[in-house]
Design an enzyme around this catalytic site. Structure first.
Site, PDB file in Angstrom:
ATOM      1  N   PRO A  70     117.791  75.551  -0.165  1.00 18.26           N
ATOM      2  CA  PRO A  70     117.075  74.165  -0.630  1.00 18.26           C
ATOM      3  C   PRO A  70     117.023  73.977  -2.369  1.00 18.26           C
ATOM      4  O   PRO A  70     116.685  75.151  -2.871  1.00 18.26           O
ATOM      5  CB  PRO A  70     116.005  73.748   0.094  1.00 18.26           C
ATOM      6  N   CYS A  71     116.988  72.871  -2.664  1.00 17.41           N
ATOM      7  CA  CYS A  71     116.641  72.762  -4.112  1.00 17.41           C
ATOM      8  C   CYS A  71     115.667  71.944  -4.581  1.00 17.41           C
ATOM      9  O   CYS A  71     115.737  71.295  -5.660  1.00 17.41           O
ATOM     10  CB  CYS A  71     117.984  72.633  -4.986  1.00 17.41           C
ATOM     11  N   GLN A  72     114.795  71.129  -3.484  1.00 14.70           N
ATOM     12  CA  GLN A  72     113.758  70.195  -4.181  1.00 14.70           C
ATOM     13  C   GLN A  72     112.843  70.593  -5.349  1.00 14.70           C
ATOM     14  O   GLN A  72     112.613  69.576  -5.906  1.00 14.70           O
ATOM     15  CB  GLN A  72     112.873  69.780  -2.690  1.00 14.70           C
ATOM     16  N   GLY A  73     112.654  71.898  -5.362  1.00 17.39           N
ATOM     17  CA  GLY A  73     111.613  72.013  -6.541  1.00 17.39           C
ATOM     18  C   GLY A  73     112.352  71.892  -7.890  1.00 17.39           C
ATOM     19  O   GLY A  73     111.649  72.078  -8.898  1.00 17.39           O
ATOM     20  N   PHE A  74     113.711  71.838  -7.921  1.00 15.87           N
ATOM     21  CA  PHE A  74     114.230  71.606  -9.235  1.00 15.87           C
ATOM     22  C   PHE A  74     114.009  70.080  -9.726  1.00 15.87           C
ATOM     23  O   PHE A  74     114.496  69.973 -11.044  1.00 15.87           O
ATOM     24  CB  PHE A  74     115.629  71.999  -9.341  1.00 15.87           C
TER      25      PHE A  74
END
Length: 208
Positions: A70-74
């Site tokens: 997952p890559c929500q923090g980007f």
């Protein structure tokens, strides 16, 4: 090759790698139903646990590490704080596994939208992270229909190759085998893919 699989789900990626002649030696997912499906169809080498509980140093050595993180923090596109963002714990685990275990290759799969996060800054940071860990990294936007899959499914495939590998071990991303139009065979339709299976309704009608 020996492969570690992270965020394995029900094992679709792993199944393809096995069919290509490789061996999955360790896998992980947090979802109990996905793990049960994996065990039924692929093997018992999968661990059902929160990946944050896994000791990276205790993982077996492997030639390849694969997984989709997952890559929500980007989304904030702050290139100085990306790894520290709490939402990037799963990405951090994937990254740290690569950094610590130093496999020859890694394969990371993600959605097309990762390319536009933070106006492109996110993918730049991801590539920079993996390059700093010692990998030649390429980002490939792939339409699966171009490779014979009966679905126009677009995914980003990130390929990493350890910098010390000789040229004879370099992976070259395969060219498409199909196209919507042109000289290559046309995209495979759903009808073509499943038309050879018997119609269960017709079978039931005959039995009745």
């Amino acid at each position: 090759m020996k492969i570690i699989s992270l965020f394995s789900g029900a094992g679709g990626l792993d199944l393809g790698l096995i069919q290509a002649g490789n061996t999955i030696i360790w896998a992980n997912d947090i979802d109990k139903d996905a793990v049960a499906t994996y065990r039924e169809n692929i093997g018992d080498h999968i661990v059902c646990d929160d990946i944050k509980n896994i000791d990276i140093s205790a993982l077996p050595n492997a030639d390849v590490v694969v997984g989709g993180f997952p890559c929500q923090g980007f989304s904030q596109a702050n290139r100085l704080r990306t790894l520290e963002d709490d939402r990037n714990q799963l990405y951090r685990f994937f990254y740290n596994t690569i950094k610590v275990k130093q496999p020859k290759y890694f394969i990371a799969e993600n959605v097309k939208g990762i390319l536009s996060l933070g106006k492109g800054e996110a993918i730049k940071q991801i590539v920079a992270d993996f390059e700093a860990a010692g990998y030649i990294t390429s980002v490939n936007l792939v339409n699966m229909a171009d490779y014979g899959v009966p679905q126009t499914r677009q995914r980003v495939i990130i390929i990493g190759q350890r910098v010390d590998l000789g040229k004879e071990l370099r992976f070259i991303f395969p060219q498409p085998t199909h196209s919507k139009t042109g000289e290559l065979p046309q995209w495979v339709s759903i009808k073509e893919a499943i038309d050879h299976f018997p119609d269960p309704d017709k079978e039931n009608n005959v039995l009745n």
